[in-house]
Design a protein around this motif. Structure first.
Motif, PDB file in Angstrom:
ATOM      1  N   THR A  65       0.814  -1.236   0.000  1.00 27.36           N
ATOM      2  CA  THR A  65       0.000   0.000   0.000  1.00 27.36           C
ATOM      3  C   THR A  65       0.843   1.280   0.000  1.00 27.36           C
ATOM      4  O   THR A  65       0.305   2.375  -0.160  1.00 27.36           O
ATOM      5  N   LYS A  66       2.177   1.163   0.146  1.00 26.39           N
ATOM      6  CA  LYS A  66       3.020   2.359   0.229  1.00 26.39           C
ATOM      7  C   LYS A  66       3.887   2.574  -1.013  1.00 26.39           C
ATOM      8  O   LYS A  66       4.255   3.701  -1.342  1.00 26.39           O
ATOM      9  N   GLY A  67       4.292   1.489  -1.685  1.00 22.92           N
ATOM     10  CA  GLY A  67       5.119   1.627  -2.883  1.00 22.92           C
ATOM     11  C   GLY A  67       6.468   0.942  -2.756  1.00 22.92           C
ATOM     12  O   GLY A  67       6.700   0.139  -1.838  1.00 22.92           O
ATOM     13  N   SER A  68       7.351   1.255  -3.676  1.00 21.60           N
ATOM     14  CA  SER A  68       8.688   0.643  -3.740  1.00 21.60           C
ATOM     15  C   SER A  68       9.741   1.650  -3.305  1.00 21.60           C
ATOM     16  O   SER A  68       9.748   2.786  -3.774  1.00 21.60           O
ATOM     17  N   TYR A  69      10.638   1.204  -2.432  1.00 21.34           N
ATOM     18  CA  TYR A  69      11.668   2.077  -1.873  1.00 21.34           C
ATOM     19  C   TYR A  69      13.060   1.495  -2.112  1.00 21.34           C
ATOM     20  O   TYR A  69      13.273   0.287  -1.950  1.00 21.34           O
ATOM     21  N   VAL A  70      13.994   2.358  -2.465  1.00 14.78           N
ATOM     22  CA  VAL A  70      15.388   1.954  -2.643  1.00 14.78           C
ATOM     23  C   VAL A  70      15.976   1.619  -1.281  1.00 14.78           C
ATOM     24  O   VAL A  70      15.780   2.348  -0.307  1.00 14.78           O
ATOM     25  N   LEU A  71      16.664   0.479  -1.217  1.00 13.14           N
ATOM     26  CA  LEU A  71      17.347   0.102   0.018  1.00 13.14           C
ATOM     27  C   LEU A  71      18.756   0.669  -0.017  1.00 13.14           C
ATOM     28  O   LEU A  71      19.603   0.227  -0.788  1.00 13.14           O
ATOM     29  N   SER A  72      19.016   1.686   0.796  1.00 13.17           N
ATOM     30  CA  SER A  72      20.338   2.303   0.791  1.00 13.17           C
ATOM     31  C   SER A  72      21.331   1.510   1.618  1.00 13.17           C
ATOM     32  O   SER A  72      22.524   1.584   1.405  1.00 13.17           O
ATOM     33  N   GLN A  73      20.848   0.745   2.610  1.00 10.84           N
ATOM     34  CA  GLN A  73      21.696  -0.132   3.408  1.00 10.84           C
ATOM     35  C   GLN A  73      22.841   0.621   4.077  1.00 10.84           C
ATOM     36  O   GLN A  73      23.966   0.149   4.142  1.00 10.84           O
ATOM     37  N   GLU A  74      22.546   1.818   4.601  1.00 11.19           N
ATOM     38  CA  GLU A  74      23.610   2.565   5.259  1.00 11.19           C
ATOM     39  C   GLU A  74      24.154   1.838   6.482  1.00 11.19           C
ATOM     40  O   GLU A  74      25.327   1.912   6.803  1.00 11.19           O
ATOM     41  N   ASN A  75      23.274   1.119   7.205  1.00  9.83           N
ATOM     42  CA  ASN A  75      23.675   0.512   8.464  1.00  9.83           C
ATOM     43  C   ASN A  75      24.260  -0.874   8.226  1.00  9.83           C
ATOM     44  O   ASN A  75      23.618  -1.755   7.652  1.00  9.83           O
ATOM     45  N   TYR A  76      25.473  -1.069   8.680  1.00  8.37           N
ATOM     46  CA  TYR A  76      26.166  -2.348   8.531  1.00  8.37           C
ATOM     47  C   TYR A  76      25.582  -3.365   9.505  1.00  8.37           C
ATOM     48  O   TYR A  76      25.538  -3.117  10.710  1.00  8.37           O
ATOM     49  N   ASN A  77      25.111  -4.488   9.001  1.00  2.00           N
ATOM     50  CA  ASN A  77      24.579  -5.547   9.844  1.00  2.00           C
ATOM     51  C   ASN A  77      25.590  -6.685   9.854  1.00  2.00           C
ATOM     52  O   ASN A  77      25.675  -7.462   8.906  1.00  2.00           O
ATOM     53  N   ALA A  78      26.368  -6.770  10.927  1.00  4.88           N
ATOM     54  CA  ALA A  78      27.460  -7.746  10.997  1.00  4.88           C
ATOM     55  C   ALA A  78      26.959  -9.171  10.899  1.00  4.88           C
ATOM     56  O   ALA A  78      27.556 -10.022  10.230  1.00  4.88           O
ATOM     57  N   SER A  79      25.839  -9.455  11.547  1.00  2.00           N
ATOM     58  CA  SER A  79      25.302 -10.814  11.541  1.00  2.00           C
ATOM     59  C   SER A  79      24.908 -11.246  10.134  1.00  2.00           C
ATOM     60  O   SER A  79      25.243 -12.354   9.693  1.00  2.00           O
ATOM     61  N   ASN A  80      24.210 -10.360   9.406  1.00  4.45           N
ATOM     62  CA  ASN A  80      23.822 -10.674   8.026  1.00  4.45           C
ATOM     63  C   ASN A  80      25.037 -10.824   7.127  1.00  4.45           C
ATOM     64  O   ASN A  80      25.076 -11.671   6.234  1.00  4.45           O
ATOM     65  N   PHE A  81      26.039  -9.973   7.368  1.00  2.54           N
ATOM     66  CA  PHE A  81      27.257 -10.031   6.566  1.00  2.54           C
ATOM     67  C   PHE A  81      27.945 -11.380   6.726  1.00  2.54           C
ATOM     68  O   PHE A  81      28.319 -12.027   5.745  1.00  2.54           O
ATOM     69  N   VAL A  82      28.115 -11.826   7.968  1.00  2.00           N
ATOM     70  CA  VAL A  82      28.819 -13.090   8.220  1.00  2.00           C
ATOM     71  C   VAL A  82      28.015 -14.275   7.696  1.00  2.00           C
ATOM     72  O   VAL A  82      28.577 -15.236   7.168  1.00  2.00           O
ATOM     73  N   SER A  83      26.694 -14.188   7.815  1.00  2.00           N
ATOM     74  CA  SER A  83      25.848 -15.253   7.274  1.00  2.00           C
ATOM     75  C   SER A  83      26.044 -15.372   5.771  1.00  2.00           C
ATOM     76  O   SER A  83      26.178 -16.484   5.227  1.00  2.00           O
TER      77      SER A  83
END
Length: 238
Positions: A65-83
């Motif tokens: 209901t809101k639309g499509s948004y670009v994911l800028s990914q400014e915040n580093y997620n260490a857990s996701n990175f290592v996975s």
């Protein structure tokens, strides 16, 4: 069916260019399907499929209901990175080995063969890359880095090298986003790009080649350090 998928993929690539050119809204929101259809002169079904492809790639987020948004990914997620690193480690290192085989050669040839027009485009590309870093937008940084390296391949005037780069480019998309999400890695790339560009401009193939090697090795080191840091942080204390 294959033709339909091809149109969706081409449309997805055009939407990436739309994003890269800074045409998304200030909050990262893309135009709605109807407006994108008009802007890109493509049917709404192709727009819808392209948006779903981009969501799968992690380029955008579709919010109901809101639309499509670009994911800028400014915040580093260490857990996701290592996975991600643990899941794709063999492929990551095969990719790095291939880059080390191809890109130093491309840089050396670019130093010998780049046209004045290609040098101007490289300069502009580097300036845009720095601008994207100032915006702290990982997607734009990744696309800017891709454009810089693609242009070096183009400047090599070697079609076979360019084709080989195109083979691995899709694999590099996720790699770039993950590496540039690591704090300070994008800033490190600025000085490295600057040196590579300098030696291409000065028509010094050996220096261009050596600096490209160092650039890729430094990127690899940043990747390894980030993965090891997370492992150490969660290691049981003795």
């Amino acid at each position: 069916m294959a033709q339909r998928e091809s149109v969706a993929k081409m449309t997805a690539q055009r939407i990436k260019e739309f994003i890269k050119n800074g045409q998304a809204g200030p909050d990262g929101k893309l135009p709605n399907e109807r407006d994108l259809s008009k802007i890109l002169s493509v049917g709404r079904s192709s727009i819808r499929e392209a948006l779903h492809l981009l969501e799968t790639e992690g380029v955008i987020e579709i919010r109901p209901t809101k639309g499509s948004y670009v994911l800028s990914q400014e915040n580093y997620n260490a857990s996701n990175f290592v996975s991600w690193y643990n899941q794709y480690q063999p492929e990551i290192f095969h990719l790095l080995e291939t880059r080390l085989a191809l890109e130093p050669m491309a840089a050396a040839l670019a130093a010998e063969r780049a046209t004045d027009e290609q040098l101007e485009r490289l300069e502009k590309c580097h300036e845009e890359f720095v601008g994207f870093i100032m915006e702290n937008n990982v997607l734009k940084i990744s696309l800017g880095d891709e454009a810089f390296h693609d242009l070096i391949f183009e400047s090599s005037q070697n079609p076979l090298l360019q084709n080989l780069n195109n083979v691995i480019k899709k694999m590099l998309t996720d790699y770039r986003k993950k590496v540039f999400s690591i704090p300070m890695e994008a800033m490190k790339a600025v000085s490295q790009h600057d040196e590579i560009l300098r030696y291409i401009r000065e028509r010094n193939p050996e220096a261009a080649k050596e600096n490209m090697i160092q650039h890729l090795l430094i990127s690899k080191r940043g990747l390894l350090d980030a993965a090891q840091s997370e492992v150490n942080q969660h290691a049981p204390s003795s």
